[in-house]
Design an enzyme around this catalytic site. Structure first.
Site, mmCIF file in Angstrom:
data_model
loop_
_atom_site.group_PDB
_atom_site.id
_atom_site.type_symbol
_atom_site.label_atom_id
_atom_site.label_comp_id
_atom_site.label_asym_id
_atom_site.label_seq_id
_atom_site.Cartn_x
_atom_site.Cartn_y
_atom_site.Cartn_z
ATOM 1 N N CYS A 72 49.837 47.742 55.252
ATOM 2 C CA CYS A 72 50.252 46.618 56.098
ATOM 3 C C CYS A 72 49.066 45.836 56.628
ATOM 4 O O CYS A 72 48.773 45.838 57.826
ATOM 5 C CB CYS A 72 51.118 47.147 57.237
ATOM 6 S SG CYS A 72 52.578 47.930 56.566
ATOM 7 N N GLU A 73 48.366 45.189 55.739
ATOM 8 C CA GLU A 73 47.245 44.319 56.091
ATOM 9 C C GLU A 73 47.128 43.274 54.988
ATOM 10 O O GLU A 73 47.272 43.606 53.810
ATOM 11 C CB GLU A 73 45.914 45.084 56.084
ATOM 12 C CG GLU A 73 45.838 46.194 57.064
ATOM 13 C CD GLU A 73 44.516 46.208 57.811
ATOM 14 O OE1 GLU A 73 43.785 45.195 57.774
ATOM 15 O OE2 GLU A 73 44.244 47.235 58.424
ATOM 16 N N TYR A 87 32.249 54.818 44.303
ATOM 17 C CA TYR A 87 32.684 54.261 45.582
ATOM 18 C C TYR A 87 34.175 53.919 45.568
ATOM 19 O O TYR A 87 34.614 52.945 46.166
ATOM 20 C CB TYR A 87 31.813 53.037 45.961
ATOM 21 C CG TYR A 87 30.335 53.393 45.955
ATOM 22 C CD1 TYR A 87 29.828 54.282 46.899
ATOM 23 C CD2 TYR A 87 29.462 52.895 44.978
ATOM 24 C CE1 TYR A 87 28.490 54.654 46.872
ATOM 25 C CE2 TYR A 87 28.124 53.255 44.956
ATOM 26 C CZ TYR A 87 27.645 54.129 45.903
ATOM 27 O OH TYR A 87 26.322 54.500 45.884
ATOM 28 N N ARG A 108 36.941 48.680 47.940
ATOM 29 C CA ARG A 108 35.854 47.747 47.600
ATOM 30 C C ARG A 108 36.293 46.271 47.628
ATOM 31 O O ARG A 108 35.568 45.438 48.154
ATOM 32 C CB ARG A 108 35.234 48.104 46.240
ATOM 33 C CG ARG A 108 34.648 49.517 46.184
ATOM 34 C CD ARG A 108 33.757 49.746 44.964
ATOM 35 N NE ARG A 108 32.542 48.976 45.047
ATOM 36 C CZ ARG A 108 32.341 47.833 44.434
ATOM 37 N NH1 ARG A 108 33.250 47.340 43.624
ATOM 38 N NH2 ARG A 108 31.212 47.179 44.597
ATOM 39 N N GLY A 136 23.435 56.318 41.489
ATOM 40 C CA GLY A 136 24.796 56.781 41.761
ATOM 41 C C GLY A 136 25.789 55.983 40.938
ATOM 42 O O GLY A 136 26.325 56.430 39.930
ATOM 43 N N TYR A 172 34.191 44.312 50.381
ATOM 44 C CA TYR A 172 33.067 43.492 49.878
ATOM 45 C C TYR A 172 33.542 42.299 49.056
ATOM 46 O O TYR A 172 32.729 41.687 48.357
ATOM 47 C CB TYR A 172 32.160 44.325 48.959
ATOM 48 C CG TYR A 172 31.820 45.712 49.425
ATOM 49 C CD1 TYR A 172 30.979 45.908 50.521
ATOM 50 C CD2 TYR A 172 32.311 46.830 48.761
ATOM 51 C CE1 TYR A 172 30.650 47.190 50.935
ATOM 52 C CE2 TYR A 172 31.982 48.114 49.164
ATOM 53 C CZ TYR A 172 31.151 48.283 50.251
ATOM 54 O OH TYR A 172 30.830 49.547 50.651
ATOM 55 N N GLU A 190 17.309 57.916 42.324
ATOM 56 C CA GLU A 190 18.582 58.371 42.914
ATOM 57 C C GLU A 190 19.747 57.491 42.473
ATOM 58 O O GLU A 190 20.409 56.864 43.302
ATOM 59 C CB GLU A 190 18.483 58.311 44.446
ATOM 60 C CG GLU A 190 17.313 59.040 45.058
ATOM 61 C CD GLU A 190 17.137 58.706 46.556
ATOM 62 O OE1 GLU A 190 17.844 57.818 47.082
ATOM 63 O OE2 GLU A 190 16.285 59.340 47.184
HETATM 64 N N1 LLP Z 1 19.921 56.411 47.485
HETATM 65 C C1 LLP Z 1 20.217 55.985 48.728
HETATM 66 C C2 LLP Z 1 19.327 56.339 49.832
HETATM 67 C C3 LLP Z 1 21.364 55.202 48.954
HETATM 68 O O1 LLP Z 1 21.635 54.773 50.168
HETATM 69 C C4 LLP Z 1 22.211 54.883 47.852
HETATM 70 C C5 LLP Z 1 23.421 54.082 48.042
HETATM 71 C C6 LLP Z 1 21.863 55.369 46.575
HETATM 72 C C7 LLP Z 1 20.717 56.130 46.433
HETATM 73 C C8 LLP Z 1 22.696 55.115 45.362
HETATM 74 O O2 LLP Z 1 22.788 53.763 45.055
HETATM 75 P P1 LLP Z 1 23.578 53.311 43.733
HETATM 76 O O3 LLP Z 1 22.750 53.747 42.542
HETATM 77 O O4 LLP Z 1 24.904 53.953 43.747
HETATM 78 O O5 LLP Z 1 23.652 51.840 43.865
HETATM 79 N N2 LLP Z 1 29.979 51.451 48.890
HETATM 80 C C9 LLP Z 1 29.156 50.432 48.274
HETATM 81 C C10 LLP Z 1 27.808 50.970 47.828
HETATM 82 C C11 LLP Z 1 27.006 51.640 48.929
HETATM 83 C C12 LLP Z 1 25.697 52.193 48.467
HETATM 84 C C13 LLP Z 1 25.028 52.978 49.540
HETATM 85 N N3 LLP Z 1 23.787 53.611 49.180
HETATM 86 C C14 LLP Z 1 29.938 49.782 47.126
HETATM 87 O O6 LLP Z 1 31.070 50.181 46.873
HETATM 88 O O7 LLP Z 1 29.443 48.859 46.495
#
Ligand code: LLP
Length: 430
Positions: A358-359, A386, A328, A291, A332, A289
């Protein structure tokens, strides 16, 4: 020499300086800003497709069947989903809204896995009606609820149990998900018990085990630790009579933001698949999976410098994108490279690049050496994942426009949101 093409990040040729001019594929960043305004997210179609291809080539080269499921949460714009659907990818979703997007973009519900710790009954019903391939279940209560919803719908829900392997993915605590203190999944013991329970539930069929240990993970090693625990569990469950068709390893492979050197999809997958084969599970389907690693470095956020100001302590570049557009850094302390659309000669100053919100958390980058003048256009790199999906309307700011570049063509895939659109559905009191 003058028009030398230099990728802004090594290994990512689709966003590059040609001489002093920033281009996304063959389109000049400043032309995009002139046409579409700022702040605007710009994506390279070629970069998305190349990243997707690196996964599909790794999958094709493998002796194990690998099912590719793009994690919609990273970037859920319809045009992005459409590109991946056309390449034959399935999707990993975490809400009914994401399912609707996948269907609207031409995705195949039969290639959708439904993840997430808090699915509602309505979302389960929607997914059952659409015919998703699998629900990744994360708690006893969810399993019972799914059985009830499936019964009412007269359907059988195919289920994978998400196990929390308690491994340290070595990433930011907010995006680590595989530690036993995280809310995600169930312990291996609990998963074994739930597997036994599924045998007594008429409307659910156990078909898989799922695991996702976090995001922006720069090494395959924590995955191998998690995989061993997952395979131990599969062995245990199968001894008790379960039949596990697929093993879902989740996503999480890192990208290069600054100086990270994460494995390629091939380098990441090869040791995992080898371990799966060595332990005698090579005839199962492996679901992944990804992303961030599909879209992250395919996107930039274009933003214009409004004002330069120097205080006794610092130099600030106030730009027209804020934490509501790209959260981000604020959330983070993420570091993303910022480059000028047109590089200038001169003495660089170290700027904090801050937005209009305003932060004091409203910063995009800190202490970056840049030669800047007011009005200069900047690009925040690695903003394809993201970025837009986490944008909000804080300060009643409309979310940015989104543009897809393909060769020398730019297509507006989402217009800038207006203030009127933000409050269109609100009501005044009588
Ligand atoms: N599968 C599940 C169940 C997940 O929770 C996630 C990401 C992915 C796949 C995809 O992960 P990736 O390949 O994108 O790392 N907003 C944060 C990242 C949050 C990720 C949440 N879950 C950031 O900007 O770093």
């Amino acid at each position: 020499m003058k028009n030398l093409t230099v990728p802004c990040l090594p290994g990512h040729p689709h966003v590059a300086h040609v001489g002093s001019t920033l281009k996304i594929e063959h389109v000049t960043a400043s032309d995009l800003a002139d046409e579409f305004g700022t702040p605007t997210y710009v994506y390279s179609r070629a970069a998305i497709e190349a990243a997707a291809r690196s996964y599909s080539e790794a999958a094709q080269a493998s002796p194990v069947r690998v099912a590719l499921r793009y994690a919609v949460k990273a970037n859920s714009s319809l045009a992005v989903l459409q590109l991946l659907a056309r390449l034959g990818w399935g999707f990993d979703i975490v809400s009914g809204g994401e399912l609707k997007r996948v269907l609207a973009a031409g995705g195949d519900a039969g290639k959708v896995v439904f993840s997430g710790v808090g699915k509602t009954a309505d979302e389960m019903r929607l997914a059952l009606d659409a015919g998703v391939e699998c629900f990744n279940v994360e708690s006893p209560g969810e399993l019972a609820a799914l059985n009830r919803v499936a019964q009412a719908a007269g359907k059988i829900a195919r289920v994978a149990l998400r196990v929390n392997p308690d491994v340290d993915a070595g990433t930011h605590p907010y995006i680590s998900t595989g530690l036993k203190t995280n809310k995600f999944g169930v312990s291996p013991d609990q998963a074994a018990q739930l597997a036994l329970q599924t045998a007594h539930l008429d409307q659910v069929q156990l078909i898989g085990i799922a695991c996702h240990i976090g995001s922006q993970i720069t090494s395959a090693l924590p995955y191998l630790d998690a995989l061993d625990k997952v395979l131990d569990l599969v062995e245990h469950m199968e001894r008790k009579g379960a039949k596990i068709e697929h093993i879902d390893l989740g996503g999480g492979l890192a990208i290069r933001y600054t100086d990270e050197t994460p494995p390629t999809p091939q380098e990441w997958l090869a040791p995992l698949l080898a371990r799966i084969c060595a332990r005698g599970f090579g005839h199962r389907t492996v679901v992944i999976e990804p992303g961030r690693s599909i879209v992250g470095n395919a996107g930039v956020l274009l933003t214009r410098t409004l004002y330069l100001k120097s205080t006794p302590a610092k130099h600030f570049a106030v730009v027209d994108a804020g934490m509501n557009d790209l959260i981000r850094p604020a959330l983070y302390s993420a570091e993303q490279v910022v480059v000028p659309a047109e590089s200038r000669a001169g003495n660089a100053l170290k700027y904090d690049i801050v937005g209009p919100v305003c932060e004091s958390a409203d910063w995009l980058a800190r202490g970056r050496a840049l030669v800047l003048e007011e009005g200069d256009l900047l690009a925040v790199l690695s903003s394809g994942a993201y970025g837009m999906v986490m944008a909000s309307n804080y300060n009643s700011r409309g979310r940015p426009a989104e543009v897809m570049v393909d060769g020398d063509t730019a297509t507006l895939i989402r217009p800038r949101e207006t203030a009127e659109q933000i409050y269109a559905s609100e009501r005044l009191l009588p």
